[in-house]
Design a protein around this motif. Structure first.
Motif, PDB file in Angstrom:
ATOM      1  N   SER A  86      -3.623  -5.164   9.619  1.00  0.00           N
ATOM      2  CA  SER A  86      -4.195  -3.669   9.603  1.00  0.00           C
ATOM      3  C   SER A  86      -5.189  -3.568  10.404  1.00  0.00           C
ATOM      4  CB  SER A  86      -4.355  -3.358   8.089  1.00  0.00           C
ATOM      5  OG  SER A  86      -3.238  -3.685   7.322  1.00  0.00           O
ATOM      6  N   ASP A 101      -8.234  -4.492   0.519  1.00  0.00           N
ATOM      7  CA  ASP A 101      -7.377  -3.880   1.691  1.00  0.00           C
ATOM      8  C   ASP A 101      -8.037  -3.573   3.043  1.00  0.00           C
ATOM      9  OD1 ASP A 101      -5.102  -3.995   0.013  1.00  0.00           O
ATOM     10  OD2 ASP A 101      -5.443  -1.840  -0.587  1.00  0.00           O
ATOM     11  N   TYR A 103      -8.735  -1.306   6.744  1.00  0.00           N
ATOM     12  CA  TYR A 103      -8.296  -0.247   7.347  1.00  0.00           C
ATOM     13  C   TYR A 103      -8.773   0.060   8.689  1.00  0.00           C
ATOM     14  CZ  TYR A 103      -7.331   0.881   2.461  1.00  0.00           C
ATOM     15  OH  TYR A 103      -6.841   0.964   1.062  1.00  0.00           O
TER      16      TYR A 103
END
Length: 492
Positions: A86, A101, A103
Motif C-alpha cells: 500500500s 494498515d 495508507y
C-alpha cells in the motif's frame, strides 16, 4: 454553454487551484518539485539534500489521539517504500496504530509548491494520492529557521477527512539555506578526530575546522535532558578521571548519565567527520558495542569564543543522540593555530617544545627499581618506568629491559609492552601542558601510550590504567595510561 452545478463546481475548483499556484509563485517560483526560487531574494529553497537516498523515509512523526497512535513517514524529493504494498514508491505514508494498515498519502509525481491552506504567506509542498474511492492529499508547510540544523517534521491535523497537514522546520526552508548536496569535511592526518578540511561539493577548500583546543577529558561539556538524565561530551578523546558522578563515564566520548547508570553513546576512536547542507562540519561517534551513536553538528558561532554551547537538537532515543555544538572553532579557520611540537632529545626522556615554550622531561620520575604502578581490571598489574628500561619479575620472564610491563595474575602470564628506545612525543590539544608518549617494540612488539598532564600541585602524583583497544586480551591491543604530576610541567 453548460452551466450545470457539476461543471460550475469543477470550474471553481480549477480556478481556486490556479489562484493557489499563482500565490505560491508570488512567494517562490517552482524550478522542480524539490526546488523553488524565492521571488524576493532570488535565492533558492532546495529540499534535495534532506531526502533519504536509501529507499527509506527521512522523517517520522506521530499523531496521538487518545490511546490511538498513528505514525506518518515522509521523504522529500525521492520515493520510498515500506513493508506494505500500500505504501510502495510514495512520498508520505500513514501507519494506522489500531489496525496496522498502511495508507499512501501522496506521491512524488505531481508534487508541487503551493501556499499552505489558510495562510497565503506560508510556503508548502502539496502531495496527492489519486483514487476514485478514497483520494488523499497532504500539505507540508516549509518553516524557515536558519538555526535548525537537524530538520524537525511534525503532524498538525487532518481535516476534512483525507487531507493531512504537516510542518517541516529546517534551514533548508530558508532562501539560500541549503545546497543541493552536503558539504564534506575531510579529516586531517593525525587530527585525532578533531580537525578537518571543509570543502564544498566542487571540492573547493573553505577552511580548516579545528576543535582540538576544546579537548578537556577531565572537564567535559554537558547538557541536561531532564531532571534525571544528563549528557556528557568531550571533543577529541574519551573522558578520563572525570570529577563528577557517575565516574562510569570514564572511557567514553559521549555518555548519557541516567541516575547512577552511564550509557555509552560514542567512543573517541570511532569519530568520523562529514558535512551537511548548511556548510557545517558534522562529527559522528559510535558506542563500543555498535548499538548507539551520536551526531554532533558543529555550528559556526562567532559569539561563542570562550566556551562552546552544547544544545540538544532532537529527543534522545535508545539508538541516537543528536547535538549541536556552537563555537567559533566550528568556523573555518576560527581556531586554527600553529601545532605545538616536541622534538626528542638524546636521552629518549626529554623533548624540546616548539615556539620557545620550554622543555618537557620525565627524568624526575625515572626509578627502575621502583617504577610507576597501576592496577587494571581483572587483577592485571601494569608497570612503567620513563627514561630507562626496567626489569620486572614475572611468571614468564618477558619483562626484562622494558619500559612497560603487564602482569596478568589470573592467567599467570607477563607481557613486555614496549621499550625505551625510539619513544615518540606528541603534544596534545595544542597545549604544552599535555604530552603523549608512545612506546613500542620489545620481544612481543606491543604498544602503549602515556598521556602526561601537568599538575602544579607537588603533592599529587597520579598514574592509572585507562583502557586497552580493542581489549586487554587482544594480541594487537594498544594500552593507554594517564600520568599527572608537577614533574611533567614544561621547564624553561
Amino acid at each position: 454553454m453548460d452551466f450545470s452545478p457539476r461543471i460550475l463546481l469543477v470550474q471553481l475548483a480549477s480556478a481556486l487551484m490556479l489562484l493557489t499556484l499563482r500565490e505560491a509563485e508570488a512567494i517562490c517560483r517552482p524550478v522542480s518539485p524539490c526546488k523553488c526560487q524565492d521571488e524576493e531574494t532570488g535565492k533558492y529553497i532546495d529540499l534535495t539534500g534532506l531526502a533519504n537516498t536509501d529507499g527509506e523515509a527521512a522523517f517520522t512523526t506521530t499523531e496521538n489521539s487518545g490511546q490511538l497512535i498513528n505514525t506518518f513517514e515522509y521523504n522529500p524529493c525521492l520515493s520510498f517504500s515500506t513493508n506494505s504494498s500500500s505504501c510502495s514508491d510514495v512520498a508520505l505514508c500513514e501507519l494506522n496504530g489500531l489496525t496496522g494498515d498502511q495508507y499512501a498519502l501522496g506521491y512524488q509525481q505531481g508534487a508541487e509548491f503551493t501556499v499552505f491552506p489558510g495562510n497565503p504567506e506560508q510556503l508548502a509542498v502539496r502531495y496527492k494520492y489519486e483514487s476514485s474511492t478514497s483520494p488523499r492529499e497532504a500539505y507540508v508547510a516549509l518553516t524557515c529557521n536558519p538555526d535548525v540544523r537537524v530538520p524537525l517534521f511534525s503532524y498538525i491535523s487532518e481535516g476534512p477527512p483525507g487531507t493531512f497537514y504537516f510542518n517541516l522546520t529546517s534551514a533548508c526552508a530558508c532562501p539560500g539555506g541549503c545546497a543541493d548536496a552536503p558539504m564534506r569535511c575531510d579529516e586531517l592526518l593525525g587530527g585525532r578526530n578533531c580537525s578537518c578540511a571543509l570543502r564544498n561539493t566542487s571540492g573547493e577548500f573553505l577552511g580548516l575546522v579545528d576543535i582540538l583546543s576544546l579537548n578537556d577529558p577531565y572537564n567535559p561539556l554537558g547538557v541536561n535532558v531532564n531532571n534525571n538524565q544528563h549528557i556528557h561530551f568531550n571533543p577529541c578523546s574519551d573522558m578520563e578521571h572525570v570529577r563528577f558522578f557517575p565516574n562510569q563515564c570514564n572511557g567514553m566520548t559521549v555518555c548519557l548519565a541516567n541516575g547512577d547508570r552511564a550509557i555509552d553513546y560514542g567512543r573517541g576512536f570511532t569519530g568520523k567527520f562529514t558535512g551537511n547542507l548548511q556548510a557545517d562540519a558534522v562529527l559522528m561517534y559510535t558506542s563500543a558495542d555498535g548499538n548507539r551513536s551520536t551526531e554532533i553538528t558543529l555550528v559556526c558561532d562567532q559569539d561563542q569564543r570562550h566556551s562552546p554551547r552544547l544544545i540538544l537538537a532532537a529527543p534522545v532515543t535508545d539508538a541516537m543522540i543528536q547535538l549541536e555544538m556552537r563555537t567559533v572553532c566550528a568556523c573555518p579557520g576560527g581556531c586554527e593555530q600553529p601545532q605545538v611540537t616536541c622534538q626528542p632529545q638524546s636521552d629518549d626522556c626529554t623533548c624540546k617544545l616548539s615556539q620557545d615554550l620550554g622543555s618537557f622531561t620525565l627524568s624526575d620520575l625515572n626509578n627502575p627499581e621502583a617504577p610507576l604502578h597501576a592496577v587494571g581490571p581483572d587483577l592485571i598489574d601494569y608497570y612503567y618506568n620513563p627514561c630507562s628500561n626496567m626489569s620486572i619479575t614475572g611468571p614468564n620472564g618477558f619483562c626484562r629491559n622494558v619500559s612497560g610491563c603487564k602482569v596478568n595474575h589470573p592467567s599467570n602470564t607477563d607481557y613486555a609492552m614496549g621499550i625505551q628506545s625510539g619513544v615518540s612525543f606528541r603534544v596534545s590539544n595544542y597545549d604544552p601542558n599535555i604530552v603523549t608518549l608512545m612506546y613500542t617494540g620489545g620481544s612481543q612488539s606491543k604498544t602503549f601510550q602515556v598521556e602526561a598532564r601537568c599538575n602544579r600541585n607537588p603533592d599529587e602524583l597520579v598514574f592509572r590504567f585507562l583502557r586497552a583497544v580493542p581489549s586487554s586480551t587482544a594480541e594487537n591491543a594498544v594500552y593507554y595510561f594517564y600520568l599527572e604530576s608537577d614533574h611533567v610541567c614544561p621547564r624553561p
